[in-house]
Scaffold this motif. Structure first.
Motif, mmCIF file in Angstrom:
data_model
loop_
_atom_site.group_PDB
_atom_site.id
_atom_site.type_symbol
_atom_site.label_atom_id
_atom_site.label_comp_id
_atom_site.label_asym_id
_atom_site.label_seq_id
_atom_site.Cartn_x
_atom_site.Cartn_y
_atom_site.Cartn_z
ATOM 1 N N THR A 7 0.801 -1.225 0.000
ATOM 2 C CA THR A 7 0.000 0.000 0.000
ATOM 3 C C THR A 7 0.835 1.278 0.000
ATOM 4 O O THR A 7 0.433 2.285 -0.575
ATOM 5 N N ALA A 12 -6.538 -1.788 7.398
ATOM 6 C CA ALA A 12 -5.362 -1.166 6.760
ATOM 7 C C ALA A 12 -4.162 -1.198 7.708
ATOM 8 O O ALA A 12 -3.041 -1.456 7.299
ATOM 9 N N ILE A 27 -3.079 -3.260 3.871
ATOM 10 C CA ILE A 27 -3.735 -2.940 2.595
ATOM 11 C C ILE A 27 -4.828 -1.922 2.866
ATOM 12 O O ILE A 27 -5.656 -2.123 3.758
ATOM 13 N N LEU A 28 -4.839 -0.830 2.106
ATOM 14 C CA LEU A 28 -5.884 0.187 2.247
ATOM 15 C C LEU A 28 -7.044 -0.220 1.337
ATOM 16 O O LEU A 28 -6.943 -0.117 0.118
ATOM 17 N N THR A 79 -8.682 -1.741 -3.994
ATOM 18 C CA THR A 79 -7.973 -0.852 -3.087
ATOM 19 C C THR A 79 -8.627 0.522 -3.068
ATOM 20 O O THR A 79 -9.365 0.890 -3.987
ATOM 21 N N TYR A 113 -6.940 3.431 -3.131
ATOM 22 C CA TYR A 113 -5.938 4.449 -3.463
ATOM 23 C C TYR A 113 -6.538 5.669 -4.140
ATOM 24 O O TYR A 113 -5.999 6.769 -4.039
#
Lengths: 454, 454
Positions: A110, B377, B382-383, B418, B420
């Motif tokens: 990430t 997260a 992991i976001l 994700t 992002y």
């Protein structure tokens, strides 16, 4: 072609148990850091005022070729590693090259870059030593993001001095750091003496990495149970990043891949130094003849146009003196430059290897870099970080040479991260507003004038 | 614990060669799409005016349980797949639960979500059929990004009608689509009749997915060699997404993992339908007793509070009538809602399975979803996408139940992407400005009033 998979994933059992310490195999060591007041080599004790003890031990270790990775760090590495070594079949097809191209992709986590490898290690040691708060600086934001992830995992407080112009241009980076619990302070700030001084002298300044380092150092020194951590340049950071090279080496051995050329982007040098570590070690030992290429931006050409000299690591001139290739701590990279790789100096290990002729350095201009990045994104499906695309650009150059000469070379490059949080740079490339900037000799002289004469 | 790796990566040889066609094993089929003018079932010929031929054939296929994936699509899948099935060791540790938790992670590709699985297939068939331009709509932007990546790979022109408020709130999404060569038009626009009509009636509107669909359909109909493609809802999209479930099934068999609960987020239904496909097929055949849970936002509760009825797929009422759970094509989700999953309707296959009692549906409020997302997260690194975090949230609920009851259940959830490019949603969560919104019964009645009476 069918024998080598598209993506080589090592198993968890193959995850390296050791970092590779390049200094233990170098024929000549880099010159030691100096205390700027005394011009004598820094002692461990001096450095332990600022850095965690174990990191200082690693910084001074030129004896052990392999340094064991503690289980507490391997616990984190299993979350984000092993990273894939990817055969660039689609890129080869597009370039119609006989070359075999591979890239070690560090962007699957990430934080989006290799920085997490050292962040995890540094935060783990801080936790072990009872440190409760860390400070650091971040420019493009990758290091700050990585560190905030590691601090969330190991439960340590974090203050990030983020170059003000980055904090404004990249609010999303800042938000990710905050999501992981990090505190972001745009630098220069009024939270430090050096910040207040810089603000008074340069009202409205957008800040710089060197300035943010100065603020983070000052805060670490003034805060109880607090240490400063750095994401590149230093020897212990390169040590942690050697996991990139170790995994690459293991994958190569597993599939009998024999690289002729290894290419990495160089900013502070940790990505490049980590990628090449075991391969360079073998080259020093006469066991291979790999052609290494370090690629830097033409706008911040530390290796290709800098001086090999003792210099400060920060603008505030508060760090020890480091023997390295430098543009001068007063060198100001053009704000026009899109990505990271804006640091005036360079890892002492990488500098020494370059000085001794172990690798080639090249500089490339940013529009060429983005041209390569977009072509790569479209055929390989990964949007690369601007920083990483410097290596990518030269890998393409070399693959095209192979086509022209009918040579079937094996090329490995480091794709150190993704560009998901650097979209504004892609926007400026897409809309044609990106331009190239190469400092004139006069620009460089101004920076060189800030290198101390010792 | 040590027997199952943190990340299960299938080899490329294990990449599924077939999609799994749930309709071939359902005891009762969903009701057919109807032509709104005649109220007769749509014919293949009618649909082929809008969609590529092969996709229409797949849409009607209720016979073949396995449909072979052409090599030209497998060529693309090898770039982005197999995706990992990850054992959530860190999450289990944090929750101190006896449950075993796994997640199938579809966010490792640059588009950041599972949408690419169907985008690649749809663009491949378009290319095969000599189509030169595609149109589509995108809301949160994941589908548009995925489609632009596939169009760049197969070299087809793309026009994306992007919900105006998304295009403004997510300039980076737009920029990624443009980097891959897609043309982005904020919707409603003046490039279509329906767009001009909506603009005239609602000056200053931020647009909606239904409206963007109408514009993309109109443009496809008016442009030579052009077809419209859709990223969710339709049966052929679920078919392509079954690769998620097939890979999950293969990984489970390889490591003898026997899921008790499978959880997925549901918006249009393609992610959930794809994840559960082979497992649900076995359940229908009496071969397992897995508890399936579809999770939707409380702000757009198609399954939990919607009606099972024939409705239009778009606001402009230009699509065929689809029998599905719907809030009415005139339902306007609160702008307060952060992520995707804003669609008024639902996949007919998923709707029929729900209607026939094959799975449970739950709705969750967004602040709870983000609370789960941030916790995840921080421990798993992991976001997650806001959409995916709906499933994650319920997985955590179930794992906590296991702790309270001392049950060692095996839970699999789909982490479809994700976050992002959804950082602004995290920003509003971080700064406390995010609030929950649940439509009142009166709000829902307004939407239901737009469902046609047939």
């Amino acid at each position: 072609m069918a024998n080598i998979p598209y993506k080589i994933y090592l198993t968890e059992k193959e995850l390296p148990q050791y970092w590779y310490n390049l200094k233990a195999v170098m024929k000549e060591l880099p010159d030691p850091m100096l205390n700027p007041a005394t011009l004598k080599p820094c002692t461990k004790e001096e450095l332990k005022q600022v850095f965690c003890s174990e990191l200082v031990e690693q910084e001074f270790n030129a004896k052990d070729k392999y340094i064991e990775i503690p289980e507490g760090i391997r616990d984190f590495y299993r979350m984000i590693r092993p990273s894939p070594l990817i055969r660039a079949y689609y890129l080869e097809r597009m370039l119609n090259t006989p070359a075999e191209i591979y890239y070690k992709f560090e962007g699957t986590n990430t934080s989006g870059s290799h920085k997490l490898n050292s962040a995890a290690a540094q935060v783990f040691y801080a936790k072990e030593e009872g440190i409760t708060t860390l400070t650091t600086e971040t420019g493009a934001g990758q290091w700050g993001t990585a560190l905030s992830m590691a601090c969330a995992f190991y439960n340590i407080d974090l203050t990030v001095y983020m170059v003000k112009v980055s904090a404004e241009q990249k609010p999303y980076r800042k938000a990710v750091i905050e999501t992981y619990g990090g505190k972001v302070i745009p630098s220069p700030s009024d939270t430090t003496e050096i910040g207040r001084k810089i603000l008074a002298e340069n009202p409205g300044t957008g800040g710089s990495l060197g300035c943010a380092i100065s603020e983070a150092l000052e805060t670490a020194a003034k805060t109880e149970n607090c240490r400063y951590v750095l994401g590149s340049v230093l020897d212990h950071v390169l040590l942690h990043q050697s996991i990139i090279g170790e995994e690459t080496r293991i994958a190569c051995e597993k599939y009998d891949i024999k690289p002729d050329i290894i290419i990495g982007s160089v900013g502070g040098g940790s990505n490049f130094g980590g990628l090449i570590a075991p391969f360079m070690g073998d080259k020093i030992a006469g066991k291979n003849n790999i052609h290494f290429i370090g690629v830097e931006p033409a706008s911040c050409p530390s290796l290709t146009r800098g001086r090999y000299a003792y210099d400060f690591g920060d603008t505030g001139k508060t760090t020890p003196l480091i023997k390295m290739y430098t543009l001068g701590s007063g060198f100001m990279p053009s704000p026009n430059h899109a990505g990271g790789l804006r640091y005036h100096g360079m890892s002492p290990i990488v500098s020494k290897l370059y000085h001794d002729g172990y690798f080639e350095a090249r500089s490339v201009e940013q529009t060429r870099v983005f041209e390569a990045a977009v072509a790569f994104a479209r055929c390989e499906g990964i949007l690369p970080a601007p920083e990483s695309s410097h290596a990518l650009c030269v890998a393409i150059d070399e693959a095209i040479k192979c086509r022209e000469r009918g040579e079937k070379k094996t090329i490995i490059f480091g794709l150190s991260g993704t560009g998901y949080f650097d979209i504004s740079a892609y926007m400026s490339y897409n809309n044609g507003s990106m331009s190239d900037y190469v400092p004139t000799d006069e620009d460089l002289e101004k920076g060189f004038a800030t290198i101390p004469r010792i």
